[in-house]
Design a protein around this motif. Structure first.
Motif, mmCIF file in Angstrom:
data_model
loop_
_atom_site.group_PDB
_atom_site.id
_atom_site.type_symbol
_atom_site.label_atom_id
_atom_site.label_comp_id
_atom_site.label_asym_id
_atom_site.label_seq_id
_atom_site.Cartn_x
_atom_site.Cartn_y
_atom_site.Cartn_z
ATOM 1 N N ARG A 191 0.811 -1.215 0.000
ATOM 2 C CA ARG A 191 0.000 0.000 0.000
ATOM 3 C C ARG A 191 0.842 1.262 0.000
ATOM 4 N NH1 ARG A 191 -3.797 0.469 4.550
ATOM 5 N NH2 ARG A 191 -4.523 2.228 3.310
ATOM 6 N N TYR A 192 2.046 1.173 0.600
ATOM 7 C CA TYR A 192 2.886 2.361 0.718
ATOM 8 C C TYR A 192 4.129 2.324 -0.159
ATOM 9 C CZ TYR A 192 0.038 4.123 4.531
ATOM 10 O OH TYR A 192 -1.007 4.622 5.286
ATOM 11 N N GLY A 193 4.380 1.205 -0.829
ATOM 12 C CA GLY A 193 5.562 1.122 -1.679
ATOM 13 C C GLY A 193 6.855 1.229 -0.901
ATOM 14 N N LEU A 194 6.873 0.620 0.290
ATOM 15 C CA LEU A 194 8.045 0.646 1.164
ATOM 16 C C LEU A 194 8.373 -0.778 1.597
ATOM 17 C CD1 LEU A 194 7.001 3.635 3.453
ATOM 18 C CD2 LEU A 194 8.909 3.662 1.825
ATOM 19 N N PRO A 195 9.662 -1.111 1.732
ATOM 20 C CA PRO A 195 10.002 -2.461 2.195
ATOM 21 C C PRO A 195 9.690 -2.643 3.670
ATOM 22 C CG PRO A 195 11.987 -1.145 1.853
ATOM 23 C CD PRO A 195 10.846 -0.322 1.358
ATOM 24 N N CYS A 196 9.038 -3.752 3.969
ATOM 25 C CA CYS A 196 8.719 -4.113 5.349
ATOM 26 C C CYS A 196 9.234 -5.534 5.612
ATOM 27 C CB CYS A 196 7.216 -4.107 5.602
ATOM 28 S SG CYS A 196 6.375 -2.557 5.282
ATOM 29 N N GLY A 197 9.624 -5.789 6.840
ATOM 30 C CA GLY A 197 10.077 -7.128 7.200
ATOM 31 C C GLY A 197 9.814 -7.404 8.662
ATOM 32 N N GLY A 198 10.088 -8.640 9.067
ATOM 33 C CA GLY A 198 9.842 -8.982 10.458
ATOM 34 C C GLY A 198 10.575 -10.231 10.898
ATOM 35 N N GLU A 199 10.888 -10.282 12.197
ATOM 36 C CA GLU A 199 11.598 -11.408 12.798
ATOM 37 C C GLU A 199 10.971 -11.739 14.152
ATOM 38 O OE1 GLU A 199 13.868 -12.550 10.820
ATOM 39 O OE2 GLU A 199 14.279 -10.796 9.556
ATOM 40 N N ASP A 200 11.174 -12.982 14.570
ATOM 41 C CA ASP A 200 10.707 -13.437 15.882
ATOM 42 C C ASP A 200 11.766 -13.083 16.928
ATOM 43 O OD1 ASP A 200 10.130 -15.024 18.193
ATOM 44 O OD2 ASP A 200 8.925 -16.371 16.949
#
Length: 236
Positions: free
Chosen positions: A112-121
């Motif tokens: 939706r924003y054209g930005l890289p997103c990521g995530g970790e535990d």
């Protein structure tokens, strides 16, 4: 308590970057409603077409800015920013399937924003997390593999005391720290290198935090790191 530290060798390459974090504690990431998240992604894919107005794929600003960034450090051949990979699927009409609620939420925000997103535990972390240049000796088993694929020396990576957790800045995640249905505490991030998009960056962060809180419960905390604020405590 683990810290997130962005080291000087990163800032020497990207002095104007901002790394936004959303720290999630005590969430329920179990899959309860696949249709809900499938719809979230479908709507986001429609909105993502706003970033694909140039006929030549790589000429679209949200892609070209990251192509330029990836030329500033050693990368694996063919490695691309995570937002480019998502937008290529949208352009090719290849729907983005659901994985688990957290991943679906951050993928929808990314689109939706054209930005890289990521995530970790967070519970898989070994010591502090650093965004830095790799030595080239860090162990790294990518998602979908069981073989070590260490980063190149000088490659921008997220790493902890046990090895790399994301290669080529935001290209490929590690199996060891992946988000799963059992994740209770998560480190999510949104990365900005285009200074003209600071407002969208902050909106995306707030929307990401709100979506996690609304759908998965727990508590969320937003914190932004830049060259004047280079480290934070993940919990506390």
């Amino acid at each position: 308590m683990p810290r997130f530290i962005i080291e000087d060798d990163f800032w020497s390459l990207f002095p104007h970057a901002k790394i936004g974090t959303v720290i999630c504690q005590g969430i329920d990431n179990s899959i309860k409603d696949v249709d809900l998240y499938a719809k979230l992604l479908q709507e986001a894919e429609k909105e993502a077409h706003q970033f694909l107005r140039q006929e030549e794929f790589s000429s679209n600003p949200v892609i070209s800015v990251w192509r330029e960034a990836f030329q500033k450090f050693k990368t694996k051949k063919g490695a691309r920013c995570s937002i480019e990979a998502l937008l290529k699927r949208v352009k090719n009409g290849n729907p983005i399937g659901t994985i688990n609620p957290l991943v679906d939420i951050y993928n929808s925000i990314s689109l939706r924003y054209g930005l890289p997103c990521g995530g970790e535990d967070i519970d898989t972390f070994a010591g502090d997390i650093r965004l830095t240049k790799a030595t080239g000796n860090e162990p790294f088993i990518p998602l979908g593999s069981d073989e070590n694929a260490s980063p190149h020396e000088g490659e921008i990576v997220y790493k902890d005391d046990a090895g790399a957790i994301c290669r080529c800045w935001n290209w490929r995640e590690a199996l060891r720290t992946m988000l799963t249905e059992n994740t209770k505490n998560a480190f999510l991030c949104i990365e900005l290198i285009d200074e003209t998009r600071t407002d969208e960056f902050h909106m995306a962060l707030k929307e990401l935090a709100d979506a996690v809180s609304h759908h998965l419960g727990g508590t969320v905390k937003i914190e932004v790191l830049d060259r004047d604020h280079r480290e934070m405590t993940i919990f506390g």
